[in-house]
Design an enzyme around this catalytic site. Sequence first.
Site, PDB file in Angstrom:
ATOM      1  N   HIS A  97       0.799  -1.218   0.000  1.00  0.00           N
ATOM      2  CA  HIS A  97       0.000   0.000   0.000  1.00  0.00           C
ATOM      3  C   HIS A  97       0.835   1.273   0.000  1.00  0.00           C
ATOM      4  CE1 HIS A  97      -4.473   0.960   1.055  1.00  0.00           C
ATOM      5  NE2 HIS A  97      -4.053   1.587  -0.040  1.00  0.00           N
ATOM      6  N   ASP A 120      -9.928  -0.583   3.891  1.00  0.00           N
ATOM      7  CA  ASP A 120      -8.696  -1.091   4.479  1.00  0.00           C
ATOM      8  C   ASP A 120      -8.957  -1.400   5.947  1.00  0.00           C
ATOM      9  OD1 ASP A 120      -6.012  -1.451   5.355  1.00  0.00           O
ATOM     10  OD2 ASP A 120      -5.268   0.146   4.060  1.00  0.00           O
ATOM     11  N   HIS A 122      -6.737  -0.826   8.017  1.00  0.00           N
ATOM     12  CA  HIS A 122      -5.896   0.180   8.660  1.00  0.00           C
ATOM     13  C   HIS A 122      -6.174   1.552   8.054  1.00  0.00           C
ATOM     14  CE1 HIS A 122      -3.863  -3.763   8.491  1.00  0.00           C
ATOM     15  NE2 HIS A 122      -3.562  -3.512   9.750  1.00  0.00           N
ATOM     16  N   ASP A 124      -3.682   3.866   7.712  1.00  0.00           N
ATOM     17  CA  ASP A 124      -2.475   4.259   6.984  1.00  0.00           C
ATOM     18  C   ASP A 124      -2.214   5.757   7.090  1.00  0.00           C
ATOM     19  OD1 ASP A 124      -2.199   1.622   6.337  1.00  0.00           O
ATOM     20  OD2 ASP A 124      -2.919   1.817   4.283  1.00  0.00           O
ATOM     21  N   HIS A 137       4.173   1.339   4.151  1.00  0.00           N
ATOM     22  CA  HIS A 137       2.778   1.135   3.725  1.00  0.00           C
ATOM     23  C   HIS A 137       1.794   1.651   4.769  1.00  0.00           C
ATOM     24  CE1 HIS A 137       2.267  -3.208   5.575  1.00  0.00           C
ATOM     25  NE2 HIS A 137       2.771  -2.353   6.434  1.00  0.00           N
ATOM     26  N   ASP A 224      -7.510  -2.266  -0.144  1.00  0.00           N
ATOM     27  CA  ASP A 224      -6.527  -3.157   0.467  1.00  0.00           C
ATOM     28  C   ASP A 224      -7.238  -4.470   0.787  1.00  0.00           C
ATOM     29  OD1 ASP A 224      -4.836  -4.496   2.365  1.00  0.00           O
ATOM     30  OD2 ASP A 224      -3.889  -2.592   2.859  1.00  0.00           O
ATOM     31  N   ASP A 226      -6.684  -6.610   2.870  1.00  0.00           N
ATOM     32  CA  ASP A 226      -6.833  -6.942   4.289  1.00  0.00           C
ATOM     33  C   ASP A 226      -8.075  -6.320   4.916  1.00  0.00           C
ATOM     34  OD1 ASP A 226      -6.236  -4.314   5.238  1.00  0.00           O
ATOM     35  OD2 ASP A 226      -4.138  -4.790   5.606  1.00  0.00           O
ATOM     36  N   GLU A 269      -1.839  -5.270  -1.587  1.00  0.00           N
ATOM     37  CA  GLU A 269      -1.554  -6.087  -0.407  1.00  0.00           C
ATOM     38  C   GLU A 269      -1.966  -7.557  -0.509  1.00  0.00           C
ATOM     39  OE1 GLU A 269       0.392  -5.341   2.017  1.00  0.00           O
ATOM     40  OE2 GLU A 269       0.493  -3.141   2.077  1.00  0.00           O
TER      41      GLU A 269
END
Length: 297
Positions: A97, A120, A122, A124, A137, A224, A226, A269
Amino acid sequence: MSKLTLLSVPFGLGAGIPGSEQAPQYIYRLGLLQLLQRQGCTINKLKEVIGTGMPSPAIPVPMNHSEEVIKTGIALARAVKAVVASGQFPFVLGGDHSLAMGTLAGLTAHYKKLGVIWIDAHADMNTELTSPSGNMHGIPLAVAQGRAQLSLSHLLPGAGTIAPGNVVLIGARDLDPAEEALIQAEGIACFRMADIRRLGIHAVIAEALRIAGDAADGIHLSFDIDSIDPSEAPGTGTPVRHGLTADEAREAIRLLGLSKRLTSAEFVEVNPLLDRMDQTSMLAMELIVLLLSSMKS
């Protein structure tokens, strides 16, 4: 949708675990291009972006593999800018990412008020000073908002910033204290899993498009893998439990495509080295085809 340019970026040094650099070629080998062709999605250009031999900006970035990340970001920013200038839709296939910094640099050189939908686990939004891991990332949205030492304009002269009011986080559930504080202080729209379960994915995507697109001249999707629960997408470097179901991800992607409001997108990712029987790579491929085929319908 404008004609499509697919930019593959086999780069994973922004993450802490090797493997995401293998994702583009791996997903191609599984049949992505053939599936897109069957769905009537015409790829005008296919290009691999590699950031070799380019000078880094004269700014120290005390993070892991910062020079390589920045070189790749510079190359990607130039490629994205050229795609947008030619009137085409840039689709970036990573990689980790950290690539989003290059994507957003290229986009903000063209779109002066870009909206971003960030799906995502997260946020980020750490900086060089707050990152617990030192992996790049985890900082692209902070860089894009002008909150880090590194800026998008370091990657591409003329790149701008993303206003907090035009950022929407979806699926975030692993946030560091500095990120939580920033989200609260700036009033950044953040739809956590509890919000998604309470409101439903249809309402969340409708609201995300409204917020990100409010007076914006473009909307970018950064997806992403994840964001999806690791029970259904195990092949990623920073999995977080209790995420989106694969069906919720499919519906979110379908709705975003059907909205006809996206002007660019990236998928990142996927880590084939951590996958189980290609489960994550196949799901990512399905979602990419769903997005692009929905946009053309």
